[in-house]
Design a protein around this motif. Structure first.
Motif, PDB file in Angstrom:
ATOM      1  N   ASP A  56      -6.724  -0.583  -7.542  1.00 23.48           N
ATOM      2  CA  ASP A  56      -7.814   0.431  -6.696  1.00 23.48           C
ATOM      3  C   ASP A  56      -8.959  -0.553  -6.341  1.00 23.48           C
ATOM      4  OD1 ASP A  56      -8.915   2.466  -5.516  1.00 23.48           O
ATOM      5  OD2 ASP A  56      -9.957   3.044  -7.041  1.00 23.48           O
ATOM      6  N   ALA A  57      -9.143  -0.596  -4.933  1.00 25.45           N
ATOM      7  CA  ALA A  57     -10.259  -1.422  -4.335  1.00 25.45           C
ATOM      8  C   ALA A  57     -11.107  -1.059  -3.545  1.00 25.45           C
ATOM      9  CB  ALA A  57      -9.278  -2.805  -3.608  1.00 25.45           C
ATOM     10  N   TYR A  58     -12.510  -1.103  -3.653  1.00 28.75           N
ATOM     11  CA  TYR A  58     -13.181  -0.796  -2.451  1.00 28.75           C
ATOM     12  C   TYR A  58     -14.286  -1.761  -2.336  1.00 28.75           C
ATOM     13  CZ  TYR A  58     -15.844   0.928  -6.605  1.00 28.75           C
ATOM     14  OH  TYR A  58     -16.561   0.859  -7.755  1.00 28.75           O
ATOM     15  N   ASP A  59     -14.935  -1.611  -1.317  1.00 25.84           N
ATOM     16  CA  ASP A  59     -16.156  -2.578  -0.967  1.00 25.84           C
ATOM     17  C   ASP A  59     -17.412  -1.870  -1.261  1.00 25.84           C
ATOM     18  OD1 ASP A  59     -17.466  -4.820   0.137  1.00 25.84           O
ATOM     19  OD2 ASP A  59     -17.514  -4.019   2.330  1.00 25.84           O
ATOM     20  N   VAL A 103       0.830  -1.081   0.099  1.00 27.72           N
ATOM     21  CA  VAL A 103       0.188   0.000   0.244  1.00 27.72           C
ATOM     22  C   VAL A 103       0.901   1.210  -0.009  1.00 27.72           C
ATOM     23  CG1 VAL A 103      -1.715   1.242   1.115  1.00 27.72           C
ATOM     24  CG2 VAL A 103      -1.865  -1.177   1.049  1.00 27.72           C
ATOM     25  N   LEU A 104       0.757   2.111  -1.022  1.00 25.42           N
ATOM     26  CA  LEU A 104       1.713   3.483  -1.091  1.00 25.42           C
ATOM     27  C   LEU A 104       0.993   4.457  -0.499  1.00 25.42           C
ATOM     28  CD1 LEU A 104       2.284   2.766  -4.902  1.00 25.42           C
ATOM     29  CD2 LEU A 104       3.752   2.098  -3.147  1.00 25.42           C
ATOM     30  N   PRO A 105       1.957   5.270  -0.087  1.00 18.70           N
ATOM     31  CA  PRO A 105       1.222   6.748   0.647  1.00 18.70           C
ATOM     32  C   PRO A 105       0.171   7.227   0.093  1.00 18.70           C
ATOM     33  CG  PRO A 105       3.855   6.724   0.366  1.00 18.70           C
ATOM     34  CD  PRO A 105       3.338   5.377  -0.338  1.00 18.70           C
ATOM     35  N   SER A 106      -0.005   7.020  -1.274  1.00 17.29           N
ATOM     36  CA  SER A 106      -1.233   7.627  -1.926  1.00 17.29           C
ATOM     37  C   SER A 106      -2.339   6.822  -1.849  1.00 17.29           C
ATOM     38  CB  SER A 106      -0.753   7.776  -3.290  1.00 17.29           C
ATOM     39  OG  SER A 106      -0.590   6.452  -3.977  1.00 17.29           O
ATOM     40  N   GLY A 107      -2.233   5.652  -1.126  1.00 20.92           N
ATOM     41  CA  GLY A 107      -3.572   4.789  -0.963  1.00 20.92           C
ATOM     42  C   GLY A 107      -3.598   3.640  -2.091  1.00 20.92           C
ATOM     43  N   GLU A 108      -2.824   3.978  -3.281  1.00 16.08           N
ATOM     44  CA  GLU A 108      -2.868   2.814  -4.048  1.00 16.08           C
ATOM     45  C   GLU A 108      -2.064   1.675  -3.838  1.00 16.08           C
ATOM     46  OE1 GLU A 108      -1.503   2.941  -8.783  1.00 16.08           O
ATOM     47  OE2 GLU A 108      -0.272   3.814  -7.368  1.00 16.08           O
ATOM     48  N   ILE A 109      -2.910   0.596  -4.264  1.00 16.36           N
ATOM     49  CA  ILE A 109      -2.134  -0.863  -4.055  1.00 16.36           C
ATOM     50  C   ILE A 109      -1.547  -1.196  -5.096  1.00 16.36           C
ATOM     51  CG2 ILE A 109      -2.683  -3.003  -3.315  1.00 16.36           C
ATOM     52  CD1 ILE A 109      -5.362  -2.006  -2.223  1.00 16.36           C
ATOM     53  N   ARG A 110      -0.216  -1.519  -5.065  1.00 17.07           N
ATOM     54  CA  ARG A 110       0.670  -2.397  -5.901  1.00 17.07           C
ATOM     55  C   ARG A 110       0.796  -3.856  -5.751  1.00 17.07           C
ATOM     56  NH1 ARG A 110       1.525  -0.829 -10.437  1.00 17.07           N
ATOM     57  NH2 ARG A 110       2.541   1.296 -10.207  1.00 17.07           N
ATOM     58  N   ALA A 111       0.745  -4.549  -6.807  1.00 16.43           N
ATOM     59  CA  ALA A 111       0.652  -5.781  -6.723  1.00 16.43           C
ATOM     60  C   ALA A 111       1.824  -6.570  -7.540  1.00 16.43           C
ATOM     61  CB  ALA A 111      -0.599  -6.596  -6.886  1.00 16.43           C
ATOM     62  N   GLU A 112       2.337  -7.413  -7.140  1.00 15.86           N
ATOM     63  CA  GLU A 112       3.473  -8.067  -8.025  1.00 15.86           C
ATOM     64  C   GLU A 112       3.106  -9.732  -8.051  1.00 15.86           C
ATOM     65  OE1 GLU A 112       6.392  -7.036  -9.290  1.00 15.86           O
ATOM     66  OE2 GLU A 112       5.997  -4.988  -8.669  1.00 15.86           O
ATOM     67  N   VAL A 113       2.729 -10.047  -9.269  1.00 12.88           N
ATOM     68  CA  VAL A 113       2.353 -11.465  -9.308  1.00 12.88           C
ATOM     69  C   VAL A 113       3.324 -12.010 -10.527  1.00 12.88           C
ATOM     70  CG1 VAL A 113       0.517 -12.948  -9.966  1.00 12.88           C
ATOM     71  CG2 VAL A 113       0.063 -10.559  -8.799  1.00 12.88           C
ATOM     72  N   GLU A 114       4.051 -13.115 -10.214  1.00  9.35           N
ATOM     73  CA  GLU A 114       4.620 -13.669 -11.037  1.00  9.35           C
ATOM     74  C   GLU A 114       5.623 -12.892 -11.865  1.00  9.35           C
ATOM     75  OE1 GLU A 114       1.861 -16.528 -12.998  1.00  9.35           O
ATOM     76  OE2 GLU A 114       2.254 -17.954 -11.556  1.00  9.35           O
ATOM     77  N   GLY A 115       6.173 -11.864 -11.395  1.00 11.79           N
ATOM     78  CA  GLY A 115       7.144 -10.832 -12.030  1.00 11.79           C
ATOM     79  C   GLY A 115       6.361  -9.830 -12.805  1.00 11.79           C
TER      80      GLY A 115
END
Length: 167
Positions: free
Chosen positions: A37-40, A19-31
């Protein structure tokens, strides 16, 4: 944090989330790297993954999690590094219930595809439950033998009802 996602096929995929300071989520999957951006929203998790929109309905309690997306339903085992370490210390037991297949929501049992004593493998369909006008094929999350079948075709079940137990 690193997560390990194991699918019914037995394939396990490590996923690193930051989770970056901006609130953005960064995912690393298999390189590969993805901005998420996720919300309920009303019980569903909406994901914007690099401009692609995905809606997930999730059920269960980690590490065993049921996921519905579009017209597909599956169960996955999701562990973070801490849960995995705890599991190894406890001999692989993180809360039990691993061999118990339950109804994800209220519905009607359309088909029972196994009988007590059947040998099964992870990913094998066990029961088909109709809920919210969708047929949900519930599969085994592990190899084993069917210990008990709790339902019959035509039965009405509540969410969380026991369907099949695997030993």
């Amino acid at each position: 944090m690193r997560y390990f996602v194991k699918f019914p096929s037995g394939r396990e995929v490590p996923v690193d989330l930051t989770v970056l300071p901006s609130g953005e989520i960064r995912a690393e999957v298999e390189g590969r790297s993805f901005a998420i951006d996720a919300y309920d929203h009303q019980g569903a998790v909406h994901l914007d993954i690099g401009g692609r929109s995905v809606e997930l309905w999730m059920e269960g309690t980690p590490p065993e999690v049921g996921v519905v997306t579009s017209s597909r339903r599956f169960y996955a085992r999701v562990e973070n590094e801490r849960l995995r370490a705890l599991s190894s210390v406890q001999g692989g037991k993180t809360g039990g219930g691993e061999g118990l297949v339950t109804s994800p929501m209220p519905g009607r049992v359309l088909k029972v595809l196994v009988a007590e004593g059947d040998e099964i493998h992870a990913g094998r369909p066990l029961v088909v439950v109709e809920a919210m006008k969708m047929e949900n094929e519930l599969a085994s999350t592990k190899d084993g033998r069917v210990k008990k079948v709790y339902v019959t075709a035509g039965a009405t079940v509540e969410g969380g009802a026991k369907l099949v137990e695997i030993e």
